[in-house]
Each structure stands twice: as C-alpha cells, then as structure tokens.
Design a protein around this motif. Structure first.
Motif, PDB file in Angstrom:
ATOM      1  N   SER A 162      -6.157  -2.595   8.182  1.00  0.00           N
ATOM      2  CA  SER A 162      -7.153  -1.565   7.922  1.00  0.00           C
ATOM      3  C   SER A 162      -6.465  -0.221   7.808  1.00  0.00           C
ATOM      4  O   SER A 162      -5.511   0.069   8.541  1.00  0.00           O
ATOM      5  N   ILE A 210      -6.447  -2.229   0.687  1.00  0.00           N
ATOM      6  CA  ILE A 210      -6.342  -1.100   1.620  1.00  0.00           C
ATOM      7  C   ILE A 210      -5.772   0.135   0.929  1.00  0.00           C
ATOM      8  O   ILE A 210      -6.184   1.261   1.202  1.00  0.00           O
ATOM      9  N   VAL A 234     -11.833  -3.345   5.798  1.00  0.00           N
ATOM     10  CA  VAL A 234     -10.842  -3.934   6.690  1.00  0.00           C
ATOM     11  C   VAL A 234     -10.670  -5.369   6.206  1.00  0.00           C
ATOM     12  O   VAL A 234     -11.645  -6.099   6.034  1.00  0.00           O
TER      13      VAL A 234
END
Length: 385
Positions: free
Chosen positions: A31, A75, A83
């Motif tokens: 994340s 990401i 995430v």
C-alpha cells in the motif's frame, strides 16, 4: 498531486509488508500508505489510508509473486486509492487440493486482511488461470445479501424484479462486508479443460485429450474439477454448481454484485487454456481477425467487447440434466452469460514471447514476460476505483 510530484519520496518510503494476521505465509500486502520500517512516517497523519482492497490470485503451481509486477503498478498509479493483497494461501502443490478447498482458504485469507484494515470499503479480485475459479468459489463464501440496500430507490428494486423474471441473478450484496467493484480474470478456464480444443497444447487430438482426461489425477482434486470428473452422490460437477446459486453458496449472485466483470483471453500462443473457455464464448462468437484493432497504447490488446445484457433461457435444473461434455459446456456458458461480461482479447502473435502467452498476459516474470506490460496497464487504466 501531479503524476511525477513526490515520486522519488514515495518510492523511498513505500515498502512491501508481510500481511499481518494472515493464516498462511507467502502472501504480502502493498500500500502507498505504508511507510518506514515500522509502517509509520512523519506525515502519517496527512496521508489518507486506501479504502479499496485489490486481491490478486495466482494460478496452478503459482505463488503470490506472480502478481508482483501488477501490484507495483497499481500502487504507483493509485497510491492513495488501493491496497493490493497478493494471496499466498494457495501456492505450488497446494494448488492441487481442489477449487473448493482453495476457495475456502482464499476466503479465510481475505477475511483476515479485512479484519486487519478497518478502513476498507471496497473490494476487487484479479485472478490468473485456475485462480479465477478459486476466486469465484471464494466470493460465494464471502457473499452477503445487502438487506439494507433494499430500501434504495424504486428504480433499482424494479430492475431486480425484472432480472428475477428473466431468471437473472440480482445485483445486490457485499463481499466480505465490502462494496464489490471489479472481478477480473486472465486466461481462466471457466468451462474447465475437458471440452475439445480447450487445452491447445493437445493440438485438438481426440486421442491426446482422452489421455489427458485419464491422467487428470496428476493434478489431484483440481484435475478432477477441471475435467468435470467429480460427479459424486448424484451431484453435478463443481464447475456446473458454480454457475448457479447452489445450496447455501450464491455463486452467480456473488458475481452479479460486482460493478464490473472482465475476462482477458489469449487469442493464440496459450497452450494451457483455450480462447473459448477463457472468454466465455461459443466458437462462432469469437471475433474474426479482420475485426482486430491496432491500438498504439495497448499494442497486444486486439479486441474489446463491451458488456451487454443477454436474455438467456436458463433454469437451475439444467445443471442436473447435462450429461455430455458439450451439454455441460453449453449450460455453463448460458448461465454465466446471464450477467454482462466485458471481454478483452489479447494477441502476442508478433511477440518473441508468444510461446509463453499464458504467463505473459499477467507478466508473471518480467524478464520472460515483459511484453504483457501493456495488458496490465490496460487493466489498471480501466479499473473502477
């Protein structure tokens, strides 16, 4: 923030975390909000925690690392939105344990992740090959009928009534308590591998296909499921059960509640999974080569079929009536087409990596499968966040 602004800082701070609270080693969660060696940074209070969980699922004899490339780029492009959890509960020889067993493991793993991240609000699944079937089983276990949503506008209620009249599953519900967004599969054998030419490696030879059918025990219970050999106690094979709401498992309703369902399929070069089964089409429904497009941004994406609703003549009794391979495939196709699918056809015919198309479509290993990068970018760019 502009795409390049603060990029170096993000790359310096971002880390790959072993997912805490998980039942199996080998998985990991990444994340853009996870910073520093302990997951906290100087500007932690100013960074919004991502609320959209993207679960990736590997195929047979695969691992969580198969989706590293896609996870990194998810990401990189949307650090504050998603995430990414690369599932590791079904890896290597554990992928021989059967679709149902692996689906249960995946469901348990997803629940663990959700419990560890109370900020999550949305969920999506991205799966490769056998992982697509595992994900379909898992979402049936995670499906919750959203009773509260029944107080929504009259238009939505009327739509559900019309769907029920046409024997189509309604679209209300949550997955693991979260709002379902995207359900995406790459080169998944949605009909299994029993039908003629569904495993291109066998070159359409009936003799070789019969031999593969007899030797499916090599892949354990997963082989029985893929070859539709698991007929027990007068129950239909598992893959046939998975195209209906069978017993307490709402397979088709769970699929229906996602805002978007997409199948990415290899047109050629995939020796493991055929084009027909991975794109949920009949042979005559496959697009013709003259209809392929030349897209400069996504050079290996040759055809995109927008989702469209189909009025399908289907009843749950059909899964018991189907006896031959052809009949079973037709029943699965009819039922899955009760819900709209977006179909993305991919061709690596002009690529040096075309012989590895089954792995290249997901960029399993960048060194060997880098030509599939544009397919991953196509998925990320069209994702609903």
């Amino acid at each position: 923030m502009a795409p390049g602004e603060g990029g170096e800082n993000r790359r310096g701070r971002r880390r790959w975390l072993p997912a805490a609270c998980l039942p199996r080693p080998g998985c990991f969660t990444v994340s853009g909000a996870d910073e520093g060696p302990s997951g906290s940074g100087a500007d932690e209070g100013s960074r919004r925690a991502p609320t959209h969980l993207v679960v990736t699922v590997n195929g047979i004899v695969g691992s969580a690392d198969d989706w590293v490339y896609a996870a990194k780029h998810f990401i990189k492009k949307h650090p504050e939105d998603v995430v990414v959890h690369c599932s590791g509960c079904n890896s290597a020889t554990r992928t021989f344990n059967g679709v149902d067993v692996m689906g249960k493991r995946l469901a348990d793993e997803v629940i663990s992740v959700v419990e560890c991240r109370p900020e999550l609000k949305k969920i999506s699944f991205v799966a490769h090959s056998l992982g697509g079937l595992i994900a379909r089983y898992a979402i049936a276990l995670l499906y919750e009928n959203d009773i509260a949503a029944q107080t929504d506008c009259n238009e939505e209620c009327e739509k559900d009534v019309n769907d029920a009249r046409r024997n189509q599953p309604t679209g209300r519900g949550k997955i693991a308590g979260l709002e379902p967004m995207n359900f995406i599969t790459f080169a998944t054998p949605h009909f299994g591998t029993r039908s003629h030419k569904q495993m291109p490696l066998l070159r359409g030879s009936y003799r070789l296909e019969k031999m593969a059918f007899r030797m499916s025990w090599i892949a354990g219970r997963s082989g029985k499921h893929l070859f539709l050999k698991d007929i027990e106690d007068e129950k239909p094979p598992l893959l046939l059960q998975m195209v209906t709401d069978y017993g307490d498992l709402h397979f088709i309703s769970a699929l229906r509640c996602f805002k978007r369902r997409v199948v990415y399929s290899n047109v050629c070069g995939d020796f493991v999974v055929g084009w027909r089964t991975s794109s949920i089409r009949r042979q005559h429904e496959l697009p013709k080569k003259q209809d392929f497009v030349d897209d400069g941004k996504y050079p290996h994406v040759v055809y995109v079929e927008k989702p469209k609703a189909q009025d399908v003549d289907f009843s749950d009794a059909m899964i018991y009536q189907a006896k031959t391979t052809t009949e079973m495939e037709e029943v699965m196709l009819k039922s899955l087409n009760r819900i709209p699918w977006e179909r993305v056809d991919v061709s690596f015919k002009k690529s040096r990596q075309r012989i590895l198309a089954h792995s290249t479509i997901q960029v399993k290993t960048y060194f060997f499968n880098s030509d599939g990068a544009d397919v991953i970018f196509h998925m990320i760019d069209h994702f609903i966040y």
